[in-house]
Enzyme design. Structure first.
Site, mmCIF file in Angstrom:
data_model
loop_
_atom_site.group_PDB
_atom_site.id
_atom_site.type_symbol
_atom_site.label_atom_id
_atom_site.label_comp_id
_atom_site.label_asym_id
_atom_site.label_seq_id
_atom_site.Cartn_x
_atom_site.Cartn_y
_atom_site.Cartn_z
ATOM 1 N N THR A 1 0.749 -1.786 -0.217
ATOM 2 C CA THR A 1 -0.048 0.089 0.103
ATOM 3 C C THR A 1 1.170 1.281 0.229
ATOM 4 O OG1 THR A 1 -1.438 1.609 1.259
ATOM 5 C CG2 THR A 1 -0.553 -0.082 2.253
ATOM 6 N N ASP A 2 0.485 2.686 -0.427
ATOM 7 C CA ASP A 2 0.636 3.609 -0.448
ATOM 8 C C ASP A 2 1.901 3.945 1.096
ATOM 9 O OD1 ASP A 2 -1.485 4.412 0.151
ATOM 10 O OD2 ASP A 2 -1.344 5.924 -1.857
ATOM 11 N N GLU A 3 0.723 3.929 2.594
ATOM 12 C CA GLU A 3 0.889 4.390 3.122
ATOM 13 C C GLU A 3 2.058 3.728 3.926
ATOM 14 O OE1 GLU A 3 -2.910 3.393 6.264
ATOM 15 O OE2 GLU A 3 -3.660 4.272 4.590
ATOM 16 N N TYR B 1 -1.132 -0.133 11.056
ATOM 17 C CA TYR B 1 -1.365 -0.358 9.882
ATOM 18 C C TYR B 1 -0.759 -0.631 9.290
ATOM 19 C CZ TYR B 1 -3.245 -1.642 5.123
ATOM 20 O OH TYR B 1 -3.404 -1.487 3.970
ATOM 21 N N LYS C 1 1.902 -3.655 6.798
ATOM 22 C CA LYS C 1 2.239 -3.713 5.964
ATOM 23 C C LYS C 1 3.490 -3.382 5.795
ATOM 24 C CE LYS C 1 -0.594 -4.277 3.343
ATOM 25 N NZ LYS C 1 -0.887 -5.430 2.637
HETATM 26 P P1 NAD Z 1 -10.351 -5.923 3.054
HETATM 27 O O1 NAD Z 1 -10.427 -6.561 4.193
HETATM 28 O O2 NAD Z 1 -12.084 -5.859 1.563
HETATM 29 O O3 NAD Z 1 -10.180 -7.568 3.124
HETATM 30 C C1 NAD Z 1 -9.642 -8.638 3.143
HETATM 31 C C2 NAD Z 1 -9.324 -10.258 2.989
HETATM 32 O O4 NAD Z 1 -8.747 -10.972 4.163
HETATM 33 C C3 NAD Z 1 -11.144 -10.239 3.976
HETATM 34 O O5 NAD Z 1 -11.825 -11.038 2.901
HETATM 35 C C4 NAD Z 1 -10.383 -11.363 5.049
HETATM 36 O O6 NAD Z 1 -11.437 -12.399 5.520
HETATM 37 C C5 NAD Z 1 -9.251 -11.754 4.476
HETATM 38 N N1 NAD Z 1 -8.599 -12.400 5.919
HETATM 39 C C6 NAD Z 1 -7.595 -11.342 6.424
HETATM 40 N N2 NAD Z 1 -7.054 -11.543 7.822
HETATM 41 C C7 NAD Z 1 -7.048 -13.077 7.144
HETATM 42 C C8 NAD Z 1 -6.475 -14.185 7.264
HETATM 43 N N3 NAD Z 1 -5.296 -14.266 8.032
HETATM 44 N N4 NAD Z 1 -5.991 -15.430 6.559
HETATM 45 C C9 NAD Z 1 -6.924 -15.196 4.939
HETATM 46 N N5 NAD Z 1 -7.848 -14.120 4.709
HETATM 47 C C10 NAD Z 1 -7.896 -13.194 5.345
HETATM 48 O O7 NAD Z 1 -9.126 -5.251 2.246
HETATM 49 P P2 NAD Z 1 -9.383 -4.999 0.975
HETATM 50 O O8 NAD Z 1 -9.345 -3.991 1.110
HETATM 51 O O9 NAD Z 1 -9.362 -5.183 -0.169
HETATM 52 O O10 NAD Z 1 -7.775 -4.942 0.954
HETATM 53 C C11 NAD Z 1 -6.887 -5.890 -0.146
HETATM 54 C C12 NAD Z 1 -5.733 -6.000 0.204
HETATM 55 O O11 NAD Z 1 -5.318 -4.769 -0.873
HETATM 56 C C13 NAD Z 1 -4.884 -5.750 1.791
HETATM 57 O O12 NAD Z 1 -3.779 -6.379 1.569
HETATM 58 C C14 NAD Z 1 -4.503 -4.250 1.521
HETATM 59 O O13 NAD Z 1 -3.624 -3.730 2.845
HETATM 60 C C15 NAD Z 1 -3.760 -3.962 -0.152
HETATM 61 N N6 NAD Z 1 -4.565 -2.298 -0.529
HETATM 62 C C16 NAD Z 1 -5.922 -1.901 0.092
HETATM 63 C C17 NAD Z 1 -6.357 -0.628 -0.577
HETATM 64 C C18 NAD Z 1 -7.371 -0.191 -0.391
HETATM 65 O O14 NAD Z 1 -7.481 1.428 -0.164
HETATM 66 N N7 NAD Z 1 -8.757 -0.827 0.248
HETATM 67 C C19 NAD Z 1 -5.387 0.660 -0.870
HETATM 68 C C20 NAD Z 1 -3.924 -0.599 -0.903
HETATM 69 C C21 NAD Z 1 -3.704 -1.916 -0.598
HETATM 70 O O1 DAU Z 2 -3.694 4.550 0.435
HETATM 71 C C1 DAU Z 2 -4.422 3.403 0.949
HETATM 72 C C2 DAU Z 2 -5.061 2.993 2.042
HETATM 73 O O2 DAU Z 2 -6.514 3.321 1.638
HETATM 74 C C3 DAU Z 2 -5.171 1.467 2.100
HETATM 75 O O3 DAU Z 2 -3.741 0.354 2.693
HETATM 76 C C4 DAU Z 2 -6.214 0.711 2.876
HETATM 77 O O4 DAU Z 2 -6.489 -0.589 2.888
HETATM 78 C C5 DAU Z 2 -7.622 1.737 3.014
HETATM 79 O O5 DAU Z 2 -8.131 1.304 4.257
HETATM 80 C C6 DAU Z 2 -7.360 2.795 2.580
HETATM 81 O O6 DAU Z 2 -6.938 3.508 4.459
HETATM 82 P P1 DAU Z 2 -7.349 4.718 4.675
HETATM 83 O O7 DAU Z 2 -7.082 5.345 6.004
HETATM 84 O O8 DAU Z 2 -6.806 6.265 3.537
HETATM 85 O O9 DAU Z 2 -9.031 4.697 4.339
HETATM 86 P P2 DAU Z 2 -9.952 5.299 4.826
HETATM 87 O O10 DAU Z 2 -11.666 5.506 4.185
HETATM 88 O O11 DAU Z 2 -10.043 4.714 6.045
HETATM 89 O O12 DAU Z 2 -9.833 7.048 4.693
HETATM 90 C C7 DAU Z 2 -9.762 7.738 4.133
HETATM 91 C C8 DAU Z 2 -9.566 9.439 4.459
HETATM 92 O O13 DAU Z 2 -10.718 9.776 4.873
HETATM 93 C C9 DAU Z 2 -9.265 9.301 6.023
HETATM 94 O O14 DAU Z 2 -8.000 10.885 5.008
HETATM 95 C C10 DAU Z 2 -8.896 9.336 7.007
HETATM 96 C C11 DAU Z 2 -11.008 10.006 6.476
HETATM 97 N N1 DAU Z 2 -12.263 9.516 7.439
HETATM 98 C C12 DAU Z 2 -11.884 8.364 7.139
HETATM 99 C C13 DAU Z 2 -13.407 7.688 7.158
HETATM 100 C C14 DAU Z 2 -13.696 6.325 7.578
HETATM 101 C C15 DAU Z 2 -12.619 10.568 6.986
HETATM 102 O O15 DAU Z 2 -12.150 11.622 7.380
HETATM 103 N N2 DAU Z 2 -14.011 10.265 7.890
HETATM 104 C C16 DAU Z 2 -13.970 8.604 8.251
HETATM 105 O O16 DAU Z 2 -15.407 8.716 8.764
#
Ligand code: NAD
Ligand code: DAU
Length: 344
Positions: A124-126, A150, A154
């Site tokens: 992730t970019d985080e 988190y 990662k």
């Molecule tokens: P999500 O939370 O929607 O899904 C995560 C999945 O992983 C779920 O189905 C959960 O049951 C499964 N899981 C959790 N722990 C597990 C374990 N120990 N063994 C097997 N399965 C397990 O997450 P997402 O938003 O789809 O993110 C997927 C991946 O992409 C993650 O690695 C996250 O860090 C990365 N990522 C997410 C974003 C984003 O914006 N959502 C951006 C960049 C990277």
């Molecule tokens: O950038 C990639 C990441 O994006 C992934 O690695 C993570 O898995 C994914 O959850 C996401 O993380 P963020 O923390 O950026 O996403 P989130 O939707 O939780 O929050 C986005 C932005 O919005 C952040 O600046 C916090 C703000 N926020 C979030 C929530 C849930 C609010 O202002 N209000 C809210 O209720």
């Protein structure tokens, strides 16, 4: 036929990627290993459940015995499995360390033993930390400087994947993507939370001053990038995946309210996220050199995602109505104390 192990395939991005692989690669089999945590949902995969090229295994990526059995059967691994929500990691990071750090190590170890041809770690970019307004976007050479639990978990997985490439010659590639949006995202994340809250006439909670900036990458664009890196990425390399769809919290809330047709009076400023990362921005030129371009601009991301949540209320309403979600919501967004009344 090739067999790909996709972990976390019952989650948001993993589920979209399972569907993408079955569609884009008719000669591939997919094994989806998922623990089905609160974020895993087999209803998201109902349309592929009967596909003979698809198999679901419920289990934990940190279970070395199970992972060893599965790795003996596969050619490639794409690891999406993770605890993914920053706010939950601030409440308790235990599961984050077990899955995102130790789980990744367990998978890498088995992949090395079985000599897989490719291991893609979804990072992730985080992991890069937080940028000031005037700072240049991160390249893949930027130092990893994660700031919340988190992001640290990662970064541990990301760095362990690099270590296996360097010390064991494992053919590892890594993607570091921006905030994804699109179908099947669990409604704790901001975009689906705002869309569904707006539809329910609830307030849209904006943390702090609402000036934190995020890029918005449509999940289909992310899936195409992961596919490309899996097949054409250079072993040992990381790839940033950003779309250039930047918006701050206030602008995003206003855009979503306009798309849903609700008033801006639904915006509610709430307590800031502790240690809030104020800006992410990726230089994705390495990804673009592979021929990848995002197809969704900001308007298309919002329009398509709003339309999906409007048309799939049967998917998200049971989640938001569940006691688990309600308990999480009450803890994360405590109601402000009632206004003090003046004694008469
Ligand atoms: P999500 O939370 O929607 O899904 C995560 C999945 O992983 C779920 O189905 C959960 O049951 C499964 N899981 C959790 N722990 C597990 C374990 N120990 N063994 C097997 N399965 C397990 O997450 P997402 O938003 O789809 O993110 C997927 C991946 O992409 C993650 O690695 C996250 O860090 C990365 N990522 C997410 C974003 C984003 O914006 N959502 C951006 C960049 C990277
Ligand atoms: O950038 C990639 C990441 O994006 C992934 O690695 C993570 O898995 C994914 O959850 C996401 O993380 P963020 O923390 O950026 O996403 P989130 O939707 O939780 O929050 C986005 C932005 O919005 C952040 O600046 C916090 C703000 N926020 C979030 C929530 C849930 C609010 O202002 N209000 C809210 O209720």
């Amino acid at each position: 036929m090739k067999t790909v192990l996709i972990t976390g395939g019952a989650g948001f991005i993993g589920g979209n990627f399972v569907r993408h692989v079955l569609r884009a690669h008719p000669d591939y089999r997919v094994i989806n290993l998922d623990k089905l945590t609160y974020a895993g949902n087999l209803a998201s995969l109902a349309d592929v459940a009967d596909d003979p090229r698809y198999e679901f295994v419920r289990g934990d990526i940190a279970n070395a015995e199970l992972v060893d059995l599965l790795l003996a059967r596969v050619d490639m691994v794409v690891n999406f499995a993770a605890e993914s929500h920053v706010d939950r990691s601030i409440m308790d990071a235990d599961a984050f360390m077990r899955t995102n750090a130790h789980g990744v190590y367990t998978l890498l170890n088995a992949a090395h033993r079985h000599g897989v041809e490719r291991f893609l770690q979804v990072s992730t970019d985080e992991v890069y930390g937080s940028l000031a307004p005037e700072e240049a976007p991160w390249t893949e050479a930027s130092p990893l400087a994660p700031r919340n639990p988190y992001a640290v978990s990662k970064a541990a997985g990301d760095m362990m994947a690099q270590a296996f490439a360097i010390t064991h010659g494992l053919p590892v590639v890594i993607t570091r993507a921006a905030n994804n949006v699109g179908p099947f995202q669990y409604p704790e994340k901001r975009v689906p939370l705002y869309i569904t809250n707006a539809m329910e006439d609830r307030s849209l909670p904006v943390y702090g001053n609402g000036r934190a900036v995020r890029d918005h990458l449509h999940v289909e664009d992310h899936c195409r990038a992961v596919d490309l890196v899996l097949h054409e990425g250079q072993s040992g390399q990381a790839y940033n995946v950003g779309a250039g769809n930047d918006a701050d919290g206030v602008a995003l809330a206003e855009r979503i309210l306009a798309a849903v047709g609700k008033p801006t009076s639904l915006i509610e400023f709430v307590a800031d996220r502790p240690g809030h990362d104020m800006r992410y921005d990726l230089d994705s030129s390495r990804m673009q050199a592979l021929g990848w371009r995002p197809r969704f601009d900001m308007d298309a991301c919002i329009e398509a995602t709003v339309a999906w949540y409007v048309n799939h209320q049967d998917w998200w309403r049971p989640i938001k109505d569940s006691s688990d979600f309600r308990a999480y919501y009450a803890r994360q967004y405590p109601a402000p104390p009632p206004a003090l009344r003046r004694a008469s």
